[in-house]
Design a protein around this motif. Sequence first.
Motif, short mmCIF file in Angstrom:
data_model
loop_
_atom_site.label_atom_id
_atom_site.label_comp_id
_atom_site.label_asym_id
_atom_site.label_seq_id
_atom_site.Cartn_x
_atom_site.Cartn_y
_atom_site.Cartn_z
N LEU A 36 31.85 35.25 49.78
CA LEU A 36 31.37 36.62 49.81
C LEU A 36 32.51 37.59 50.14
O LEU A 36 32.70 38.62 49.48
N MET A 37 33.30 37.22 51.15
CA MET A 37 34.44 38.06 51.53
C MET A 37 35.43 38.16 50.38
O MET A 37 36.03 39.20 50.13
N PHE A 38 35.60 37.02 49.70
CA PHE A 38 36.53 37.02 48.56
C PHE A 38 36.06 38.02 47.51
O PHE A 38 36.86 38.79 46.98
N LEU A 39 34.75 38.01 47.24
CA LEU A 39 34.23 38.94 46.24
C LEU A 39 34.44 40.39 46.69
O LEU A 39 34.78 41.26 45.89
N LEU A 40 34.22 40.64 47.98
CA LEU A 40 34.38 42.00 48.47
C LEU A 40 35.83 42.48 48.40
O LEU A 40 36.10 43.64 48.15
N LEU A 41 36.75 41.53 48.64
CA LEU A 41 38.16 41.94 48.67
C LEU A 41 38.80 41.90 47.29
O LEU A 41 39.62 42.74 46.95
N ALA A 42 38.43 40.90 46.49
CA ALA A 42 39.06 40.78 45.17
C ALA A 42 38.26 41.52 44.10
O ALA A 42 38.83 41.94 43.10
N GLY A 43 36.96 41.66 44.33
CA GLY A 43 36.10 42.29 43.33
C GLY A 43 36.62 43.63 42.83
O GLY A 43 36.72 43.85 41.63
N PRO A 44 36.98 44.54 43.75
CA PRO A 44 37.48 45.84 43.31
C PRO A 44 38.69 45.73 42.38
O PRO A 44 38.81 46.49 41.42
N LEU A 45 39.55 44.75 42.65
CA LEU A 45 40.73 44.60 41.79
C LEU A 45 40.32 44.09 40.42
O LEU A 45 40.83 44.55 39.39
N VAL A 46 39.41 43.13 40.40
CA VAL A 46 38.94 42.58 39.13
C VAL A 46 38.27 43.67 38.31
O VAL A 46 38.50 43.82 37.11
N TRP A 47 37.46 44.47 38.97
CA TRP A 47 36.77 45.56 38.28
C TRP A 47 37.78 46.56 37.69
O TRP A 47 37.64 47.03 36.56
N GLN A 48 38.81 46.86 38.45
CA GLN A 48 39.83 47.78 37.99
C GLN A 48 40.54 47.23 36.76
O GLN A 48 40.78 47.95 35.80
N LEU A 49 40.83 45.93 36.80
CA LEU A 49 41.48 45.28 35.66
C LEU A 49 40.58 45.34 34.43
O LEU A 49 41.00 45.70 33.33
N SER A 50 39.30 45.02 34.66
CA SER A 50 38.34 45.04 33.56
C SER A 50 38.23 46.44 32.95
O SER A 50 38.26 46.63 31.74
N LEU A 51 38.17 47.42 33.84
CA LEU A 51 38.04 48.81 33.39
C LEU A 51 39.22 49.22 32.52
O LEU A 51 39.07 49.87 31.48
N SER A 52 40.41 48.78 32.94
CA SER A 52 41.61 49.20 32.22
C SER A 52 41.67 48.61 30.82
O SER A 52 42.40 49.10 29.97
N LEU A 53 40.91 47.53 30.60
CA LEU A 53 40.97 46.85 29.30
C LEU A 53 39.83 47.25 28.38
O LEU A 53 39.76 46.81 27.23
N LYS A 54 38.89 48.04 28.89
CA LYS A 54 37.72 48.36 28.08
C LYS A 54 38.05 49.37 26.98
O LYS A 54 38.63 50.41 27.25
#
Lengths: 294, 337
Positions: A36-54
Amino acid sequence: MSSAVITSTPQDQPAVKPRRRRVRKGSIARYAILILMFLLLAGPLVWQLSLSLKGAGDDIYATPPEVIPNDPTFEHYTAVIDRLPLLRYVFNSFLVAAMVVGGNVIGATFAGYALARLKFRGRGVAALVFVAALLVPIETVIVAQFLLVRSIGVNDSLIGVALPGLVAALNVLLMRNSFRAIPQELEEAAVIDGANAWQRFVRVCLPQVKGMISVVVIFAFMGAWNDFLWPLIVLSDQNNYTLTVGLNHLRGTFIDDPRLIAAGTIIALIPIVIFFVALQRFFFRGLESGGIKG
Amino acid sequence: MSAAHGGPVSGFGAPEVRTEPGHRAVGSPMAGAPKGSRNTRKSSLRTHQRWYVPWLFLAFGLTITITFILFPFFNTLGLAFTDATLLRDGQFTGLENFRRMFDDPRFTTALLNSTLYVICVVPFMVVLPLILAALVAGKGRLLGFFRTSYYLPVVMSVVIIGLIWTNLLDSRGLVNSLLQWIGAIDSPIPFLTDRWLLLFSAMMVTVWSGLGYYMVIYLAALANIDQSLYDAASVDGAGTVRTFLSVTMPGVRSTMMLIAMFSSIAAFRVFGEVYVLTGGTGGVGGRNVTMTMLIQSEGTGLQAETGYAGAISLAMFVIMGALLLAQLWYQRREEDA
């Protein structure tokens, strides 16, 4: 405060290890929290990466949110580099960081050596200067620093950004403590052989403090690379912006398109993530062995 | 082998913990050990050395430190009592700047915001990283992976973190759309425009980015706890929670106080998170400015009122000094008790 120095990765598992009966249930809960902590800490970065590729075929505001782009594209990366000299900012940040790292390694080892291993009149006063500097929060002198840098004509330049951080008092004191820990006998042998202070410093003592030097390098680099307030105050010409100031500018420029901002932040993240992953051994070793006595 | 506390901390730019070793170095075991014998031995070394040699070693470090830290500090003391601006030297005005400061709603707002920051952020910084540290302590690749990934936000610039969260907390951002999707809310929460929500959002970002840092400090402290205490607790049939409360927490007590001190000082100087989340404006009507933001906006730029900004800087220095002394006093009292 205990004074034991930790020399390796902590090995104990206080919370779970001793009770075999409960290990299973405990482990599941433990890993659930860790993930859960991993998702909270890494999630924002993953989302940012995903957003940049859309790409154009993606609805970035879709409900439910989609993490995997349907229409992946790199166009935002080229667009953001086109519209902002991001690579120039990266280069500027490297220049500042190189100056700060060089200054701290040289300044802190030299001064640290003198404070720890040479005996002379005024040593106490010299040490006091660094301790006093350590106690001054940088924010409270930043206006006067700005006036000073301006009066010597290096405001709005990368040298002006690097100057005040060139030798951090903390690093001097860290190096002093490191030099102090070297056994006296090593240097005495060199004295008998007729070595002068410089030779003892270079040949005998420096090799003994390599570990602390790498800690100074890493944290001086990170400090300079990530510093925001001071370059924001000193720099006004866009060509001189460091990465942090340039990125802050990014928001004003592309407030309408989060995908461009995302691409910009990902570009900015790459160097520091590579730096961290490549040197993470040293990060934790520095923190654990050099570092902190609880 | 090596030295001091806060090693890693050093470069965190400025913030985080510069005040730390200053006080801890006193008790440092390094400082003590071979002193007696060294002094006599050192004097034999000195005969081989010209008087200026140590000063050559010190010259660079002392020059930079005195010029760029100590001189500006004394200059700030002087500025605070003048009406100087960027473009002209001021006249001595006595306490006028301080009188003006207490009537200035921007100052009282900044003081309130920075103080709230300390009050709200510090408890999280003291407790959450300890729990995390207890969970990730141990051997194994997987735990190592978690440790590394939790530390990652610490190496990221506050600007990048701020931009990422600006995006996530936007009225159409991920957080709002997730909440709307699961039906928790009907209309978006104004994380970035409401006066209080913005401050709390910034605090959340600060906690998010600082967890890993304090976790690593706790990891070192946890490794110092005597394993036999855990064995004893287990023999006595203590559960996970009980063991944590009765063995782990007391074992890292001094570290907790240390972290309370670091994080409260770091929280009081907050700048980047609020600056980026508000786009540099300090929020609607400037009601989200912090102390550092106020110094930055009053004291720099072409319209800078450097005298007034100097007075604010001095106030900030006094408050931070008081904060530090209060905690040292508390710590001393605890140790004596």
